[in-house]
Design a protein around this motif. Structure first.
Motif, PDB file in Angstrom:
ATOM      1  N   ALA A  64      39.806  48.970  50.014  1.00 46.69           N
ATOM      2  CA  ALA A  64      38.885  49.835  49.389  1.00 46.69           C
ATOM      3  C   ALA A  64      37.388  49.714  49.724  1.00 46.69           C
ATOM      4  CB  ALA A  64      38.962  49.787  47.781  1.00 46.69           C
ATOM      5  N   ASN A  65      36.520  50.945  49.713  1.00 47.81           N
ATOM      6  CA  ASN A  65      35.243  50.670  49.630  1.00 47.81           C
ATOM      7  C   ASN A  65      34.568  50.293  48.469  1.00 47.81           C
ATOM      8  OD1 ASN A  65      34.687  53.219  47.767  1.00 47.81           O
ATOM      9  ND2 ASN A  65      36.258  53.877  49.271  1.00 47.81           N
ATOM     10  N   ALA A  66      33.303  49.908  48.333  1.00 46.15           N
ATOM     11  CA  ALA A  66      32.960  49.180  47.298  1.00 46.15           C
ATOM     12  C   ALA A  66      32.906  50.221  45.866  1.00 46.15           C
ATOM     13  CB  ALA A  66      31.296  48.873  47.481  1.00 46.15           C
ATOM     14  N   ALA A  67      32.748  51.445  46.035  1.00 45.50           N
ATOM     15  CA  ALA A  67      32.885  52.099  44.612  1.00 45.50           C
ATOM     16  C   ALA A  67      34.226  52.282  44.231  1.00 45.50           C
ATOM     17  CB  ALA A  67      32.302  53.770  45.095  1.00 45.50           C
ATOM     18  N   ALA A  68      35.464  52.435  45.258  1.00 42.52           N
ATOM     19  CA  ALA A  68      36.605  52.357  44.888  1.00 42.52           C
ATOM     20  C   ALA A  68      37.109  51.009  44.276  1.00 42.52           C
ATOM     21  CB  ALA A  68      37.660  52.901  45.961  1.00 42.52           C
ATOM     22  N   LEU A  69      36.592  49.732  44.958  1.00 44.81           N
ATOM     23  CA  LEU A  69      36.837  48.537  44.599  1.00 44.81           C
ATOM     24  C   LEU A  69      36.329  48.577  42.976  1.00 44.81           C
ATOM     25  CD1 LEU A  69      37.989  45.668  45.236  1.00 44.81           C
ATOM     26  CD2 LEU A  69      35.661  45.141  46.074  1.00 44.81           C
ATOM     27  N   SER A  70      35.365  49.018  42.781  1.00 50.42           N
ATOM     28  CA  SER A  70      34.994  48.773  41.352  1.00 50.42           C
ATOM     29  C   SER A  70      35.890  49.364  40.522  1.00 50.42           C
ATOM     30  CB  SER A  70      33.438  48.823  41.030  1.00 50.42           C
ATOM     31  OG  SER A  70      33.102  49.806  40.784  1.00 50.42           O
ATOM     32  N   ALA A  71      36.255  50.612  40.881  1.00 55.45           N
ATOM     33  CA  ALA A  71      37.099  51.654  39.860  1.00 55.45           C
ATOM     34  C   ALA A  71      38.543  50.774  39.851  1.00 55.45           C
ATOM     35  CB  ALA A  71      37.171  52.730  40.754  1.00 55.45           C
ATOM     36  N   LEU A  72      39.028  50.210  40.886  1.00 54.43           N
ATOM     37  CA  LEU A  72      40.394  49.499  40.928  1.00 54.43           C
ATOM     38  C   LEU A  72      40.379  48.197  39.957  1.00 54.43           C
ATOM     39  CD1 LEU A  72      41.330  49.629  44.660  1.00 54.43           C
ATOM     40  CD2 LEU A  72      42.449  50.894  42.725  1.00 54.43           C
ATOM     41  N   ARG A  73      39.065  47.709  39.973  1.00 50.58           N
ATOM     42  CA  ARG A  73      39.071  46.266  39.062  1.00 50.58           C
ATOM     43  C   ARG A  73      38.950  46.866  37.422  1.00 50.58           C
ATOM     44  NH1 ARG A  73      34.942  43.177  43.175  1.00 50.58           N
ATOM     45  NH2 ARG A  73      36.737  42.000  44.259  1.00 50.58           N
ATOM     46  N   ALA A  74      38.333  47.949  37.340  1.00 48.62           N
ATOM     47  CA  ALA A  74      38.189  48.505  35.924  1.00 48.62           C
ATOM     48  C   ALA A  74      39.737  48.998  35.675  1.00 48.62           C
ATOM     49  CB  ALA A  74      37.383  49.798  35.887  1.00 48.62           C
ATOM     50  N   ALA A  75      40.517  49.331  36.525  1.00 44.95           N
ATOM     51  CA  ALA A  75      41.904  49.765  36.398  1.00 44.95           C
ATOM     52  C   ALA A  75      43.029  48.706  35.910  1.00 44.95           C
ATOM     53  CB  ALA A  75      42.502  50.851  37.515  1.00 44.95           C
ATOM     54  N   VAL A  76      42.692  47.575  36.417  1.00 45.79           N
ATOM     55  CA  VAL A  76      43.394  46.494  36.090  1.00 45.79           C
ATOM     56  C   VAL A  76      42.963  45.437  35.141  1.00 45.79           C
ATOM     57  CG1 VAL A  76      44.455  46.761  38.439  1.00 45.79           C
ATOM     58  CG2 VAL A  76      42.734  44.917  38.103  1.00 45.79           C
ATOM     59  N   ALA A  77      41.909  45.699  34.451  1.00 45.16           N
ATOM     60  CA  ALA A  77      41.311  44.955  33.423  1.00 45.16           C
ATOM     61  C   ALA A  77      42.163  44.583  32.504  1.00 45.16           C
ATOM     62  CB  ALA A  77      40.227  45.776  32.529  1.00 45.16           C
ATOM     63  N   PRO A  78      43.386  45.366  31.884  1.00 46.49           N
ATOM     64  CA  PRO A  78      44.040  45.038  31.004  1.00 46.49           C
ATOM     65  C   PRO A  78      44.921  44.117  31.511  1.00 46.49           C
ATOM     66  CG  PRO A  78      43.810  47.446  30.932  1.00 46.49           C
ATOM     67  CD  PRO A  78      43.328  46.771  32.248  1.00 46.49           C
ATOM     68  N   LEU A  79      45.334  43.844  32.877  1.00 47.04           N
ATOM     69  CA  LEU A  79      46.320  42.823  33.344  1.00 47.04           C
ATOM     70  C   LEU A  79      45.605  41.475  33.060  1.00 47.04           C
ATOM     71  CD1 LEU A  79      47.436  44.617  36.587  1.00 47.04           C
ATOM     72  CD2 LEU A  79      48.260  44.846  34.252  1.00 47.04           C
ATOM     73  N   ALA A  80      44.266  41.279  32.560  1.00 42.32           N
ATOM     74  CA  ALA A  80      44.028  40.014  32.347  1.00 42.32           C
ATOM     75  C   ALA A  80      44.679  39.280  31.182  1.00 42.32           C
ATOM     76  CB  ALA A  80      42.524  40.003  31.802  1.00 42.32           C
ATOM     77  N   ALA A  81      45.635  39.924  30.501  1.00 40.36           N
ATOM     78  CA  ALA A  81      46.218  39.696  29.404  1.00 40.36           C
ATOM     79  C   ALA A  81      47.443  38.581  30.174  1.00 40.36           C
ATOM     80  CB  ALA A  81      47.082  40.598  28.532  1.00 40.36           C
ATOM     81  N   PHE A  82      47.842  38.442  31.191  1.00 34.73           N
ATOM     82  CA  PHE A  82      48.660  37.721  32.141  1.00 34.73           C
ATOM     83  C   PHE A  82      48.102  37.381  33.231  1.00 34.73           C
ATOM     84  CE2 PHE A  82      50.559  41.989  32.155  1.00 34.73           C
ATOM     85  CZ  PHE A  82      50.980  42.041  33.358  1.00 34.73           C
ATOM     86  N   GLY A  83      46.876  37.246  33.523  1.00 38.24           N
ATOM     87  CA  GLY A  83      46.274  36.642  34.671  1.00 38.24           C
ATOM     88  C   GLY A  83      46.567  37.506  35.965  1.00 38.24           C
ATOM     89  N   ALA A  84      46.524  38.923  35.861  1.00 43.77           N
ATOM     90  CA  ALA A  84      47.015  39.682  37.213  1.00 43.77           C
ATOM     91  C   ALA A  84      46.050  40.287  37.328  1.00 43.77           C
ATOM     92  CB  ALA A  84      48.391  40.167  36.987  1.00 43.77           C
ATOM     93  N   ASP A  85      44.595  40.301  36.897  1.00 42.41           N
ATOM     94  CA  ASP A  85      43.707  41.083  37.006  1.00 42.41           C
ATOM     95  C   ASP A  85      42.723  41.154  38.270  1.00 42.41           C
ATOM     96  OD1 ASP A  85      42.693  38.906  35.862  1.00 42.41           O
ATOM     97  OD2 ASP A  85      41.084  39.994  34.709  1.00 42.41           O
TER      98      ASP A  85
END
Ligand SMILES: [Zn+2]
Length: 475
Positions: free
Chosen positions: A379-400
């Motif tokens: 992903a380009n930089a803008a999409a990368l930051s959107a993807l990082r936001a999308a997976v934020a809840p996966l921090a619950a089990f270390g998959a973010d």
């Protein structure tokens, strides 16, 4: 089970998620950032882990069609099973999309037997013919072995190689990541026969591509070049390779007798299998998620890539069951022929050329079913930051984690169209222990790790499909 927003259950779910994840994620500033609400992320996780649906699908696929090499009856059974499984999951527009695949058959198991040194005479070494290899003469091939660590060494020692068996014996580099190590060693398997034949060898063996030291040989694809003699090619286990290296280091002569009888058959009509959860507001915008349905012809291809297929199917089935139909369309694709041709990935890109501009994202799961760590993406930089936001809840089990990298072979043909590609990233440390082996079976997949992968994929796919603004395309 339906998610009702703004209920006390949702509040409790939010609290539960926050307690699992520690501090809530930092606010993300990108205009496209969309973090899945905690009640949604929590419902996906709890429902997946409670119901264990991915494992049931994996068990079905691995027992219905344990080997699924392109063109084989097993692949055909897998296609039929997939259609039924997608229908049973409630997917919409379930269909077959044609592709023509190569058909290579292993024949008998084959054997490599020690002739010299004398004290080991008659011992069979663990081997597998490489996919695409020709047969040895029917009464076998007997020759001395020359061990090389690189193609450069092979060309330097071309005088010694004529009439011999070349053994490409360079181990995977243990100091880098397993996928990088694989990339650094795989030419020994894919190109070894061509390079050995150019130097006048009569056969080409390679050290199995594995970081394990064991007696499990690993098959995989290899190819020939026009104008270069087609010599037989096989992999030896890492232990067998190390034994030969030990004998040669002692100055002993190593001579092997080798027999295998694979053959090429005519190409066969086959299929990608496709099903959808049609978007509720922007159905023409598509998020593809999938894996490859074909596997090698040994073991059950449980990690590679039955797991990837069923994770993506179960991810969408879960969302449907939770009544989380997103704004955009989720399209599950089981690709055919990743292992020895990529016909399915190419056919998908061709058959959907007109709608590539509406492909918002493609996610592939093809790195095994180990503990989830996150994703890789082009992903380009803008999409990368959107993807990082999308997976934020996966921090619950270390998959973010979302790291720069590739998406996967099957979805790679869509990259030049500007489609953002994502590869699911489980822990990679043990993936190559089982890759392309008879040991890649259902019992080597851990149900919880498998299911958490489904959760990760479902959460990301839902977030991108539901986000108010579409993911920025790559240039
Ligand atoms: Zn694979």
């Amino acid at each position: 089970m339906k998610i009702r927003r703004s209920t006390s259950a949702a509040v409790a779910a939010t609290a539960l998620l926050a307690s699992c994840a520690g501090a809530p994620p930092e606010p993300l500033s990108a205009p496209t950032a969309f973090v899945p609400p905690a009640d949604v992320a929590d419902a996906i996780r709890v429902h997946a882990l409670r119901t264990g649906g991915t494992w049931r699908l994996l068990e079905e696929l691995c027992t219905t069609a344990p080997t699924r090499l392109s063109g084989s009856p097993g692949a055909e059974r897998a296609v039929a099973w997939s259609v039924e499984a997608m229908r049973a999951a409630g997917l919409e527009n379930v269909r077959l999309e044609p592709c023509t695949v190569p058909y290579w058959e292993r024949g008998d198991v084959g054997e490599v037997v020690v002739v010299e040194p004398a004290e080991a005479r008659g011992e069979r070494l663990a081997m597998l013919a490489l996919g695409g290899s020709v047969a040895t003469p029917s009464d076998g091939l007997e020759a001395d072995v020359v061990l090389v660590q690189s193609f450069a060494e092979l060309s330097e020692r071309a005088d010694e190689v004529r009439g011999k068996l070349v053994l490409h014996g360079r181990p995977m580099d243990p100091t880098v990541s397993p996928f990088e190590a694989y990339g650094g060693a795989v030419a020994q398997r894919s190109r070894g026969a061509v390079e050995a034949a150019r130097a006048g060898a009569v056969g080409s063996l390679c050290r199995s591509l594995s970081l394990a030291t064991d007696d499990v040989p690993h098959t995989g694809g290899m190819r020939y070049d026009d104008g270069v003699p087609r010599i037989p090619s096989a992999a030896l286990s890492t232990l067998a390779t190390d034994r030969i290296a030990g004998w040669l280091a002692e100055g002993r002569r190593v001579r092997l007798a080798w027999r295998q009888n694979p053959r090429w058959r005519e190409p066969v009509p086959s299929f990608n299998v496709v099903g959808e959860l049609v978007g509720r507001e922007q159905p023409e915008e598509i998020i593809v998620l999938g894996g490859h349905l074909d596997s090698w012809d040994v073991g059950q291809g449980a990690h590679d890539d039955a797991a990837g297929c069923v994770q993506t199917l179960e991810a969408v089935r879960l969302l449907k069951e939770l009544e989380l139909r997103p704004r955009r369309t989720l399209r599950v694709v089981f690709f055919m022929n990743e292992e020895n041709g990529l016909a399915g990935g190419r056919a998908y890109r061709e058959q959907h050329a007109d709608e590539m501009g509406q492909h918002v994202l493609a996610i592939e799961s093809d790195r095994g079913a180990y503990t989830p760590r996150g994703f890789t993406t082009n992903a380009n930089a803008a999409a990368l930051s959107a993807l990082r936001a999308a997976v934020a809840p996966l921090a619950a089990f270390g998959a973010d984690r979302v790291l720069p990298g590739g998406g996967g072979a099957d979805i790679s043909p869509m990259g030049p169209d500007g489609v953002v590609l994502v590869g699911y990233l489980p822990d990679p440390q043990r993936y190559f222990d089982l890759h392309h082996t008879a040991a890649d079976t259902l019992d080597r997949v851990h149900p919880r790790e498998l299911e958490l992968g489904t959760v990760a994929i479902a959460t990301l796919a839902w977030a991108v499909a539901e986000a108010p603004s579409a993911l920025p395309r790559n240039p």
